[in-house]
Scaffold this motif. Structure first.
Motif, mmCIF file in Angstrom:
data_model
loop_
_atom_site.group_PDB
_atom_site.id
_atom_site.type_symbol
_atom_site.label_atom_id
_atom_site.label_comp_id
_atom_site.label_asym_id
_atom_site.label_seq_id
_atom_site.Cartn_x
_atom_site.Cartn_y
_atom_site.Cartn_z
ATOM 1 N N ASN A 474 0.821 -1.195 0.000
ATOM 2 C CA ASN A 474 0.000 0.000 0.000
ATOM 3 C C ASN A 474 0.865 1.260 0.000
ATOM 4 O OD1 ASN A 474 -2.687 1.142 0.145
ATOM 5 N ND2 ASN A 474 -2.150 1.813 2.206
ATOM 6 N N SER A 475 0.640 2.148 -0.979
ATOM 7 C CA SER A 475 1.283 3.474 -1.077
ATOM 8 C C SER A 475 2.776 3.414 -1.323
ATOM 9 C CB SER A 475 1.013 4.300 0.198
ATOM 10 O OG SER A 475 -0.365 4.455 0.421
ATOM 11 N N ASN A 476 3.312 2.284 -1.777
ATOM 12 C CA ASN A 476 4.762 2.145 -1.931
ATOM 13 C C ASN A 476 5.216 1.999 -3.385
ATOM 14 O OD1 ASN A 476 5.958 2.316 0.715
ATOM 15 N ND2 ASN A 476 4.862 0.419 1.211
ATOM 16 N N ALA A 477 4.319 2.269 -4.333
ATOM 17 C CA ALA A 477 4.721 2.243 -5.738
ATOM 18 C C ALA A 477 5.332 3.579 -6.135
ATOM 19 C CB ALA A 477 3.524 1.930 -6.625
ATOM 20 N N SER A 478 6.061 3.550 -7.233
ATOM 21 C CA SER A 478 6.560 4.794 -7.813
ATOM 22 C C SER A 478 5.437 5.445 -8.619
ATOM 23 C CB SER A 478 7.764 4.510 -8.709
ATOM 24 O OG SER A 478 7.406 3.650 -9.766
ATOM 25 N N THR A 479 5.723 6.495 -9.335
ATOM 26 C CA THR A 479 4.712 7.156 -10.158
ATOM 27 C C THR A 479 3.979 6.118 -10.997
ATOM 28 O OG1 THR A 479 6.061 9.145 -10.275
ATOM 29 C CG2 THR A 479 4.307 8.913 -11.902
ATOM 30 N N PRO A 490 -9.212 4.317 -10.010
ATOM 31 C CA PRO A 490 -8.119 5.249 -10.323
ATOM 32 C C PRO A 490 -6.919 5.048 -9.407
ATOM 33 C CG PRO A 490 -10.224 6.396 -10.260
ATOM 34 C CD PRO A 490 -10.475 5.015 -9.726
ATOM 35 N N ARG A 491 -5.742 5.105 -9.978
ATOM 36 C CA ARG A 491 -4.514 5.037 -9.193
ATOM 37 C C ARG A 491 -4.335 6.322 -8.384
ATOM 38 N NH1 ARG A 491 -2.234 -0.061 -8.846
ATOM 39 N NH2 ARG A 491 -2.335 -1.100 -10.871
ATOM 40 N N ASN A 492 -3.859 6.162 -7.161
ATOM 41 C CA ASN A 492 -3.465 7.318 -6.365
ATOM 42 C C ASN A 492 -2.238 7.936 -7.018
ATOM 43 O OD1 ASN A 492 -2.203 8.982 -4.345
ATOM 44 N ND2 ASN A 492 -3.492 7.982 -2.808
ATOM 45 N N THR A 493 -2.348 9.159 -7.464
ATOM 46 C CA THR A 493 -1.256 9.754 -8.236
ATOM 47 C C THR A 493 -0.053 10.129 -7.387
ATOM 48 O OG1 THR A 493 -2.313 11.926 -8.032
ATOM 49 C CG2 THR A 493 -2.813 10.618 -10.013
ATOM 50 N N THR A 494 -0.249 10.320 -6.076
ATOM 51 C CA THR A 494 0.880 10.695 -5.215
ATOM 52 C C THR A 494 1.445 9.514 -4.441
ATOM 53 O OG1 THR A 494 -0.671 11.313 -3.438
ATOM 54 C CG2 THR A 494 0.039 13.056 -4.973
ATOM 55 N N ALA A 495 0.606 8.546 -4.089
ATOM 56 C CA ALA A 495 1.087 7.382 -3.336
ATOM 57 C C ALA A 495 0.362 6.132 -3.828
ATOM 58 C CB ALA A 495 0.877 7.568 -1.834
ATOM 59 N N PRO A 496 0.621 5.710 -5.052
ATOM 60 C CA PRO A 496 -0.060 4.527 -5.601
ATOM 61 C C PRO A 496 0.407 3.245 -4.928
ATOM 62 C CG PRO A 496 1.654 5.253 -7.099
ATOM 63 C CD PRO A 496 1.591 6.282 -6.004
ATOM 64 N N ASP A 497 -0.354 2.186 -5.174
ATOM 65 C CA ASP A 497 -0.044 0.895 -4.563
ATOM 66 C C ASP A 497 0.716 0.008 -5.537
ATOM 67 O OD1 ASP A 497 -1.460 1.819 -2.409
ATOM 68 O OD2 ASP A 497 -3.315 0.757 -2.938
ATOM 69 N N ILE A 498 1.551 -0.860 -4.981
ATOM 70 C CA ILE A 498 2.262 -1.852 -5.779
ATOM 71 C C ILE A 498 1.281 -2.948 -6.190
ATOM 72 C CG2 ILE A 498 4.137 -3.547 -5.755
ATOM 73 C CD1 ILE A 498 5.506 -1.857 -3.619
ATOM 74 N N GLY A 499 1.441 -3.455 -7.412
ATOM 75 C CA GLY A 499 0.609 -4.558 -7.882
ATOM 76 C C GLY A 499 -0.507 -4.104 -8.798
ATOM 77 N N ALA A 500 -1.332 -5.061 -9.202
ATOM 78 C CA ALA A 500 -2.400 -4.792 -10.160
ATOM 79 C C ALA A 500 -3.610 -4.138 -9.530
ATOM 80 C CB ALA A 500 -2.818 -6.096 -10.844
ATOM 81 N N TYR A 501 -3.708 -4.192 -8.185
ATOM 82 C CA TYR A 501 -4.882 -3.670 -7.498
ATOM 83 C C TYR A 501 -4.506 -2.500 -6.599
ATOM 84 C CZ TYR A 501 -7.106 -8.134 -8.741
ATOM 85 O OH TYR A 501 -7.613 -9.211 -9.402
ATOM 86 N N GLU A 502 -5.298 -1.459 -6.631
ATOM 87 C CA GLU A 502 -5.247 -0.432 -5.604
ATOM 88 C C GLU A 502 -6.010 -0.953 -4.398
ATOM 89 O OE1 GLU A 502 -4.121 3.236 -5.510
ATOM 90 O OE2 GLU A 502 -2.712 2.022 -6.660
ATOM 91 N N SER A 503 -5.580 -0.584 -3.199
ATOM 92 C CA SER A 503 -6.260 -1.069 -2.000
ATOM 93 C C SER A 503 -7.703 -0.577 -1.947
ATOM 94 C CB SER A 503 -5.508 -0.608 -0.743
ATOM 95 O OG SER A 503 -5.418 0.805 -0.689
ATOM 96 N N ALA A 504 -7.998 0.529 -2.660
ATOM 97 C CA ALA A 504 -9.372 1.038 -2.690
ATOM 98 C C ALA A 504 -10.325 0.057 -3.349
ATOM 99 C CB ALA A 504 -9.407 2.371 -3.432
ATOM 100 N N SER A 505 -9.809 -0.941 -4.088
ATOM 101 C CA SER A 505 -10.684 -1.907 -4.745
ATOM 102 C C SER A 505 -10.824 -3.193 -3.938
ATOM 103 C CB SER A 505 -10.110 -2.255 -6.137
ATOM 104 O OG SER A 505 -8.882 -2.960 -6.023
#
Length: 510
Positions: A474-479, A490-505
């Motif tokens: 969670n929140s540890n991906a790069s841009t 939608p991807r979090n543009t400032t702190a996106p998640d690693i992997g195919a899923y955002e935690s919001a899903s």
């Protein structure tokens, strides 16, 4: 004399059993034979008929309400037929009734599916009892090899020659021009391998369903192309716009059984493949690529796609050129992703995992295997350059300690990079401590990589790889390299998640 008395008693017992009087009990009151395709036989289903009384009795008649015109077939206590008389059930005992069906939809309706029903009637008049039979029958487009009317030989495809110059063939056929678009109007059922001819494109529309019989699949010939145009679905259960490749057994118990069909085979020289919003499940190898280096452009662009329950490998690319984004591969008998014999690979926001319990449940191989060589005999190894293997914002995880491994033969290029990834690699015995391939302190190879922290998947054994807000991803991906995750969140543009899923899903299904 004793023998005579015993035999007489046994016969006398059968003879004196009276008729049932509407007092039968059943293990079910409705037997659902699930879903079948038109003219394809169902599995065999069964229920039990109980005599709960203290007396033997005989059921005078058992039969299908539609009689000999019924599409159902019965086997009552070991006897096949559609009507039966004087079936005995001993006191405190039971008998089995087995049911199956084969139904032709063209005789029933003008639609693409219908409910076929009948009843099994036990006895008549005031003592009559019944069991309802229900089957959903679907119409389909059937594709299969031709059969020679004289010899009975089935059409085959030539794959090449073996070491002794003998032809290697497989049951299959080339698709005609009018078969090169699969629509979503009816499901497709494929027997053998459906081949895309050289210079042709097989286009598959959003919402299409493709079912394969055992040892069947798709082969794309040299200069041929596969274009799978799935789209984002609004219903995570129905996946109405997803393209789905699976086996031809529709019963629920076949829903997650690996190895029901062969593979999608992108042969050497095939090019320009695009797969989007697709589910590929229960194959032997989900996608097989052979020597598709493709030059500058990817040979395969695969996005928003799930590959599950492969009995061998999810994606096996030999000298492949693959661009993957929002790709999920899970539960393979051997390897989820095998970047083999070099090639070019770029994966962004992908989730590669393996929680497979196929066979013994123990795997000798990792989730992701990257190599530049294939042994072809005891003394010969074929090698090729690994031009690049770049993993950005990806999860590589599973239920074993070592879920990422490299196999390198010196003398060829072997280039790889992992950036902002979450990887399971627990080298408990320090077997790889001095191996430069696993120098996790080398920032040119491993940049901002998280090791061995919990991705907190929703239900990985059931192919639900959504991550929660407590995930280490969670929140540890790069841009973000994509604007949304595999479910369209939608991807979090400032702190996106690693992997195919955002935690919001997390609550939106798999």
């Amino acid at each position: 004399m004793l023998v005579v008395i015993i035999l007489w008693s046994s016969c006398r017992k059968d003879f004196e059993s009276g008729p049932s009087t509407g007092n039968l009990q059943f293990s079910t009151d409705t037997l659902f034979l699930d879903t079948i395709f038109t003219n394809i036989g169902s599995s065999t289903y069964s229920f039990k008929v109980y005599n709960r009384t203290d007396d033997d009795f005989t059921i005078p008649t058992i039969g299908l309400e539609r009689g000999e015109n019924s599409s159902y077939r019965l086997n009552v206590d070991g006897i096949a037929g559609k009507t039966f008389e004087n079936i005995q059930v001993l006191a405190k005992d039971s008998i089995f009734v087995f049911v199956e069906t084969t139904t032709d939809i063209t005789n029933q309706t003008t639609g693409t599916e219908f409910l076929y029903t009948d009843r099994i009637l036990f006895d008549k008049g005031g003592n009559q009892q019944d069991i309802d039979l229900v089957t959903l029958v679907k119409d389909a487009v059937f594709l299969f090899p031709s059969r020679d009317a004289m010899t009975g030989e089935v059409e085959t495809l030539l794959l090449g020659l073996d070491e002794e110059n003998n032809e290697i063939r497989i049951e299959g056929f080339f698709l005609e021009d009018n078969q090169l678009t699969f629509t979503n109007e009816k499901p497709y059922v494929v027997y053998g391998y459906a081949a895309v001819p050289s210079g042709k494109t097989l286009t598959i529309d959003a919402g299409a369903r493709i079912h394969f019989h055992a040892n069947s699949g798709i082969i794309v010939a040299e200069n041929g192309t596969l274009e799978v145009n799935g789209a984002l679905s609004t219903d995570p259960e129905l996946l109405e716009n997803e393209v789905i490749f699976e086996g031809d057994r529709l019963e629920p118990r076949f829903g997650d059984i690996p190895g029901q069909w062969g593979t999608i085979w992108l042969t050497a020289g095939s090019t320009g493949h695009v797969i989007n919003h697709t589910t590929i499940k229960n194959a032997t190898v989900g996608i097989l690529m052979d020597s598709n280096d493709g030059g500058t452009n990817p040979t395969l662009t695969i996005s928003n796609t799930q590959i599950y329950n492969s009995s061998n490998v999810g994606l096996l690319a030999r000298t492949g050129n693959v661009l993957g984004e929002n790709l999920v591969i899970n539960n393979a008998g051997q390897v989820s992703l095998n970047c083999s014999l070099g090639g070019k690979y770029n994966f962004n926001h992908c989730t590669f995992t393996n929680y497979s319990s196929i066979g013994t449940g123990f795997r000798d191989l990792p989730t992701v295997l990257i190599d530049n060589n294939i042994p072809v005999s005891e003394t010969e190894i074929v090698v090729a350059d690994l031009i690049e293997a770049n993993f950005t914002n990806c999860i590589i995880y599973g239920n074993q300690d070592l879920e990422l491994l490299f196999s390198k033969v010196e003398g060829t290029s072997f280039n790889y990079n992992f950036k902002n990834c979450l990887i399971r690699f627990e080298d408990r015995s320090n077997n790889f401590a001095d191996n430069p391939l696993y120098d996790f302190t080398n920032a040119s190879l491993f940049e901002n990589v998280i090791f061995n922290e919990d991705p907190d998947f929703k239900a990985p054994f059931d192919n639900m790889l959504n991550i929660s807000e407590n995930s280490a991803a969670n929140s540890n991906a790069s841009t973000p390299t994509s604007g949304s995750d595999i479910l369209g969140v939608p991807r979090n543009t400032t702190a996106p998640d690693i992997g195919a899923y955002e935690s919001a899903s997390f609550e939106e299904g798999n």
